[in-house]
Motif scaffolding. Structure first.
Motif, PDB file in Angstrom:
ATOM      1  N   GLU A 136      -5.966  19.138  21.121  1.00 31.53           N
ATOM      2  CA  GLU A 136      -5.525  20.196  22.032  1.00 31.53           C
ATOM      3  C   GLU A 136      -5.302  19.597  23.412  1.00 31.53           C
ATOM      4  OE1 GLU A 136      -7.774  23.721  21.541  1.00 31.53           O
ATOM      5  OE2 GLU A 136      -6.814  24.787  23.193  1.00 31.53           O
ATOM      6  N   TYR A 138      -5.135  20.812  27.536  1.00 33.85           N
ATOM      7  CA  TYR A 138      -5.306  21.831  28.577  1.00 33.85           C
ATOM      8  C   TYR A 138      -4.684  21.288  29.858  1.00 33.85           C
ATOM      9  CZ  TYR A 138      -8.660  24.436  25.707  1.00 33.85           C
ATOM     10  OH  TYR A 138      -9.252  25.173  24.717  1.00 33.85           O
ATOM     11  N   HIS A 185     -15.203  22.051  21.686  1.00 31.13           N
ATOM     12  CA  HIS A 185     -14.837  22.188  23.105  1.00 31.13           C
ATOM     13  C   HIS A 185     -15.082  23.596  23.624  1.00 31.13           C
ATOM     14  CE1 HIS A 185     -11.327  22.547  20.454  1.00 31.13           C
ATOM     15  NE2 HIS A 185     -10.810  23.415  21.301  1.00 31.13           N
ATOM     16  N   HIS A 200     -11.906  22.938  15.871  1.00 31.30           N
ATOM     17  CA  HIS A 200     -10.785  23.481  15.108  1.00 31.30           C
ATOM     18  C   HIS A 200     -11.153  23.515  13.621  1.00 31.30           C
ATOM     19  CE1 HIS A 200      -8.069  22.493  18.734  1.00 31.30           C
ATOM     20  NE2 HIS A 200      -8.568  23.716  18.799  1.00 31.30           N
ATOM     21  N   HIS A 206     -15.571  26.184  20.301  1.00 30.82           N
ATOM     22  CA  HIS A 206     -15.276  26.002  18.869  1.00 30.82           C
ATOM     23  C   HIS A 206     -14.883  24.570  18.567  1.00 30.82           C
ATOM     24  CE1 HIS A 206     -11.397  27.193  20.823  1.00 30.82           C
ATOM     25  NE2 HIS A 206     -10.977  26.151  20.132  1.00 30.82           N
TER      26      HIS A 206
HETATM   27 FE   LIG Z   1      -9.302  24.818  20.684  1.00 29.01          FE
END
Ligand SMILES: [Fe+2]
Ligand SMILES: O=P(O)(O)OC[C@H]1O[C@](O)(CO)[C@@H](O)[C@@H]1O
Length: 207
Positions: A99, A101, A138, A92, A90
């Protein structure tokens, strides 16, 4: 209202997290249409009785801007044809939201695509932090042979827009397994680039 602090203990082994407010699973059948080999996808859904391919446990304080959602994603290893198990992917919904990770276990890739069709691949292993900057589509891919477990955090008003990938007939590149091990990037021949006006409008909205 003043919030209370929260801690969560992450288990790299199970991909679980204490203190979570939610949990969801994605099964192989939920990912129809993502793989180049639709017949292999359908055959695998039947053969494995529609297995869970990834699950997510998260903590959501609410949707206030400036707040943060965090959680842990666990992805099974596996392949559909020559492609690895992956997340839907997706951008955002508020496209300028970033984001983070943080790899806990396994070996994965983050496939990123900019609105104008640039691809970046970031390898994520244990103790690796991946920063997904604003505006990048991403998707995570498990290229290893064990579970891939990653912690994530993103602004709580980000939202997810899955339509952007559908509208372009997938991401521009596909990650495929190479004979003898490893992975390679190939073109997705069905890819429809976004029009320049679409790209400008997407980015201007948040300028
Ligand atoms: Fe995301
Ligand atoms: O929402 P998708 O594209 O299926 O991917 C799931 C992943 O993305 C997240 O929504 C975080 O952006 C997590 O829940 C999980 O890591």
């Amino acid at each position: 209202m003043l919030r209370e602090p929260v801690t969560s203990v992450v288990s790299p082994e199970t991909g679980g997290m204490s203190g979570n407010t939610g949990r969801y699973e994605k099964r192989l059948s939920d990912l129809a249409g993502l793989y180049e080999d639709a017949a292999a996808h359908q055959a695998l859904v039947e053969k494995l009785a529609d297995p869970v391919v990834y699950d997510v446990e998260d903590f959501r304080p609410g949707n206030h801007s400036g707040d943060l959602i965090y959680g842990v994603t666990r992805m099974n290893p596996g392949r559909v044809g020559r492609e690895f198990f992956l997340t839907r992917g997706h951008i955002h919904a508020k496209a300028d939201r970033p984001e983070i990770y943080y790899g806990q276990k396994g070996h994965g890739l983050m496939q990123l695509e900019s609105p104008d069709g640039e691809t970046r691949i970031v390898e994520i292993g244990p103790q690796t932090i991946c920063y997904v900057p604003p505006f990048w589509i991403h998707r995570s891919i498990n290229v290893g042979d064990e579970d891939l477990v990653m912690v994530f955090a993103y602004p709580s008003d980000s939202g997810q827009d899955y339509g952007i990938i559908e509208a372009s007939n997938g991401m521009r590149h596909r990650v495929v397994a190479k004979d003898g091990g490893g992975w390679a990037l190939i073109d997705n021949p069905a890819y429809k680039p976004r029009r320049p006006e679409t790209v400008v409008a997407l980015m201007k909205q948040y300028a």
